[in-house]
Design an enzyme around this catalytic site. Sequence first.
Site, mmCIF file in Angstrom:
data_model
loop_
_atom_site.group_PDB
_atom_site.id
_atom_site.type_symbol
_atom_site.label_atom_id
_atom_site.label_comp_id
_atom_site.label_asym_id
_atom_site.label_seq_id
_atom_site.Cartn_x
_atom_site.Cartn_y
_atom_site.Cartn_z
ATOM 1 N N HIS A 149 -4.548 -7.779 -0.275
ATOM 2 C CA HIS A 149 -3.867 -6.507 -0.085
ATOM 3 C C HIS A 149 -3.100 -6.449 1.232
ATOM 4 C CE1 HIS A 149 -3.162 -2.308 -0.935
ATOM 5 N NE2 HIS A 149 -3.665 -1.950 0.235
ATOM 6 N N ASP A 156 0.853 -1.190 0.000
ATOM 7 C CA ASP A 156 0.000 0.000 0.000
ATOM 8 C C ASP A 156 0.895 1.249 0.000
ATOM 9 O OD1 ASP A 156 -3.129 0.610 0.430
ATOM 10 O OD2 ASP A 156 -1.986 2.124 1.509
ATOM 11 N N TYR A 181 -2.886 11.033 1.152
ATOM 12 C CA TYR A 181 -3.394 10.979 -0.222
ATOM 13 C C TYR A 181 -3.332 12.355 -0.866
ATOM 14 C CZ TYR A 181 -5.293 6.286 0.579
ATOM 15 O OH TYR A 181 -5.435 4.940 0.828
#
Length: 410
Positions: free
Chosen positions: A375, A184, A318
């Site tokens: 993930h 990630d 982000y």
Amino acid sequence: MTSTKIAEETPFEIAVPDADIELLKKKLELARFPDELEGADWSYGAPLADIKRLVSHWKDGFDWRKHEAKINELPMFTRDIDVDAFGTLNIHYVHQQSDVKNAIPLLFVHGWPGHFLEVEKMLPMLTAASPDHPSFHVVAPSLPGYGFSEGAHKPGFKAPQYAELFNKLMVALGYNEYVYQGGDWGGILGKAIVPTLGPKHIKAWHTNMPIMNPPTLLRNPLLFLQMLLTPFNKTIREGFEYTQRFVNLGSGYSKMHMTKPQTIGYSLADSPVGLLAWIYEKLVAWTDEYPWTDDEVLRWISIYYFSRAGPAASVRIYYEMSEGGTATLGLGHLSPATVPTGVSYFPGELIRLPKSWAALMGKTVYVGEHDKGGHFAAFEVPEVLAGDMFKMYGKGGGAFGVVPGKSGYD
């Protein structure tokens, strides 16, 4: 939180105030739920029945103190680290040393919606002494604004700042040369900072989320021409379709994080139900049919709810790394890593790109392919991810002996 000061490093234990636990229970008691369409299941998001069940258990059955005590068995610390132009940040990290004298120093970096506990199951495997595989000294920091790390207090905390913070932490611990593992955001940050910190400090790295820009004629002429002249096989076509479905149907959260993190932050900070639904959906959707227990889910979410900076701080990465949604998560046209690079492919990962593109990551020396895992590979299939690390850094592996004097064997 309680701690005892020893020199520059402070041993750390979680100690959530009783008042914070009581406030959580009051908020859960007063929760107002939305309605739900008949037969909606997961297509509209987290199902109402699941969230109601988890809220009820969080309020009346989940024993945070028991889990808190278990987490506190980990060797956790905090340390003040000065980051240029951002001042001093107090960073939380797990530091599990191996009994093997020449174990390989490993920096393990998590992402969102993960946290430092992703490394928990792998710790005994990675630090174990064995004549059959290398051993590691593992350092797993909480990213700034995650878990029990202090968050940045002003805008602009980007890849260069993460590189400075990570390296200062490792050097302060006595690891001037080390290897890196990340999924990630850990993987994305790795693509950004390994080329700058390697080979002087980062001697090799591995990621379980291999993502890269497509080959171009100027940068990757042979791979580009191969892509043009060779029809995609069924596996590659299915991988692209799988990736496109995620982009179309599963990436809405990232657009909010990248463009208006403060707006979603109010819901994440004030509503434990909102926080639960926001992350629980990803835990289920992004794992490869992992059999989550309710306690596992609530333990995971509680780390966010009780986090030092509050759960809103975790999504700002982000915005910073995508420059407010105008760039592709800070990837751009990054220089390939010049140090030995390893990648692992898991079927439940969010993005499936052609495995031939692994060469675009840099000096690729190890590629692992698996039929199980998603993930959160370190949490779902820790023995598999640890196995890849053993193969990459073990005798005969592409990164064996990459850290001088640190083969990882007795």
